[in-house]
Design a protein around this motif. Structure first.
Motif, PDB file in Angstrom:
ATOM      1  N   UNK A 101       0.845  -1.185   0.000  1.00 54.99           N
ATOM      2  CA  UNK A 101       0.000   0.000   0.000  1.00 54.99           C
ATOM      3  C   UNK A 101       0.883   1.238   0.000  1.00 54.99           C
ATOM      4  N   UNK A 102       0.330   2.353  -0.384  1.00 52.61           N
ATOM      5  CA  UNK A 102       1.129   3.570  -0.550  1.00 52.61           C
ATOM      6  C   UNK A 102       1.795   4.042   0.736  1.00 52.61           C
ATOM      7  N   UNK A 103       1.188   3.766   1.894  1.00 48.65           N
ATOM      8  CA  UNK A 103       1.808   4.185   3.153  1.00 48.65           C
ATOM      9  C   UNK A 103       2.730   3.114   3.736  1.00 48.65           C
ATOM     10  N   UNK A 104       2.888   1.974   3.024  1.00 47.69           N
ATOM     11  CA  UNK A 104       3.745   0.856   3.421  1.00 47.69           C
ATOM     12  C   UNK A 104       3.296   0.188   4.722  1.00 47.69           C
ATOM     13  N   UNK A 105       2.069   0.430   5.148  1.00 48.92           N
ATOM     14  CA  UNK A 105       1.537  -0.192   6.362  1.00 48.92           C
ATOM     15  C   UNK A 105       0.515  -1.258   5.975  1.00 48.92           C
ATOM     16  N   UNK A 106       0.467  -2.357   6.719  1.00 53.31           N
ATOM     17  CA  UNK A 106      -0.533  -3.383   6.414  1.00 53.31           C
ATOM     18  C   UNK A 106      -1.929  -2.922   6.808  1.00 53.31           C
ATOM     19  N   UNK A 150      -6.594  -8.535   6.561  1.00 53.23           N
ATOM     20  CA  UNK A 150      -5.238  -8.814   7.051  1.00 53.23           C
ATOM     21  C   UNK A 150      -4.344  -8.995   5.826  1.00 53.23           C
ATOM     22  N   UNK A 151      -3.873  -7.895   5.254  1.00 54.38           N
ATOM     23  CA  UNK A 151      -3.067  -7.961   4.034  1.00 54.38           C
ATOM     24  C   UNK A 151      -2.209  -6.709   3.899  1.00 54.38           C
ATOM     25  N   UNK A 152      -1.351  -6.703   2.887  1.00 60.56           N
ATOM     26  CA  UNK A 152      -0.555  -5.521   2.576  1.00 60.56           C
ATOM     27  C   UNK A 152       0.737  -5.408   3.361  1.00 60.56           C
ATOM     28  N   UNK A 153       1.320  -6.530   3.786  1.00 62.51           N
ATOM     29  CA  UNK A 153       2.561  -6.498   4.553  1.00 62.51           C
ATOM     30  C   UNK A 153       3.795  -6.296   3.674  1.00 62.51           C
ATOM     31  N   UNK A 154       3.625  -6.315   2.379  1.00 66.56           N
ATOM     32  CA  UNK A 154       4.695  -6.167   1.381  1.00 66.56           C
ATOM     33  C   UNK A 154       5.875  -7.068   1.724  1.00 66.56           C
ATOM     34  N   UNK A 155       7.051  -6.531   1.828  1.00 68.61           N
ATOM     35  CA  UNK A 155       8.258  -7.326   2.077  1.00 68.61           C
ATOM     36  C   UNK A 155       8.405  -7.747   3.533  1.00 68.61           C
TER      37      UNK A 155
END
Length: 128
Positions: free
Chosen positions: A77-82, A96-101
């Protein structure tokens, strides 16, 4: 991936070259950091090439395995937060998603927090 038989007892972070060589079957895999590239672009291998040259100063890598390099995308996500919490318009849907790396490290932590928010915190095992 290099064809040299496994020789490391565990993955090693080589900070000077920004890579992690790890022994695997059938050889040594060298991984590097994140490359922010456009979708479907040809991978930029300059960091891996420089790293392999540096690693060869103290490690026998043998030759690179032929074939395509492994790479993938990690959506974020653009703010890098899940995103973890209850949906605003559906009371039975939880996100519960968007944890990126950071999924391997943040996923379990946000899952515990999510369980607490859902009221199931007492049911989960306590980790010492």
């Amino acid at each position: 991936m290099y064809t040299r038989p496994p020789q490391l007892k565990r993955p090693v972070f080589d900070a000077q070259h920004g890579v992690v060589p790890s022994s695997m079957q059938p050889g040594v895999r060298v991984t590097c950091g994140t490359a922010l590239e456009g979708w479907r672009r040809i991978p930029d291998v300059r960091q891996l090439s420089r790293a392999a040259k540096g690693l060869r100063a103290y490690m026998d890598l043998d030759r690179a395995e032929p074939g395509a390099l492994w790479h993938s995308t990690r959506p974020f996500l653009t703010d890098m937060l899940p995103t973890a919490g209850q949906a605003t318009r559906q009371d039975r849907i939880w996100f519960h998603f968007g944890h990126s790396h950071q999924g391997v490290t943040l996923g379990p932590a946000t899952a515990c927090r999510l369980a607490d928010m859902m009221g199931a915190g007492q049911a989960r095992p306590q980790v010492p």
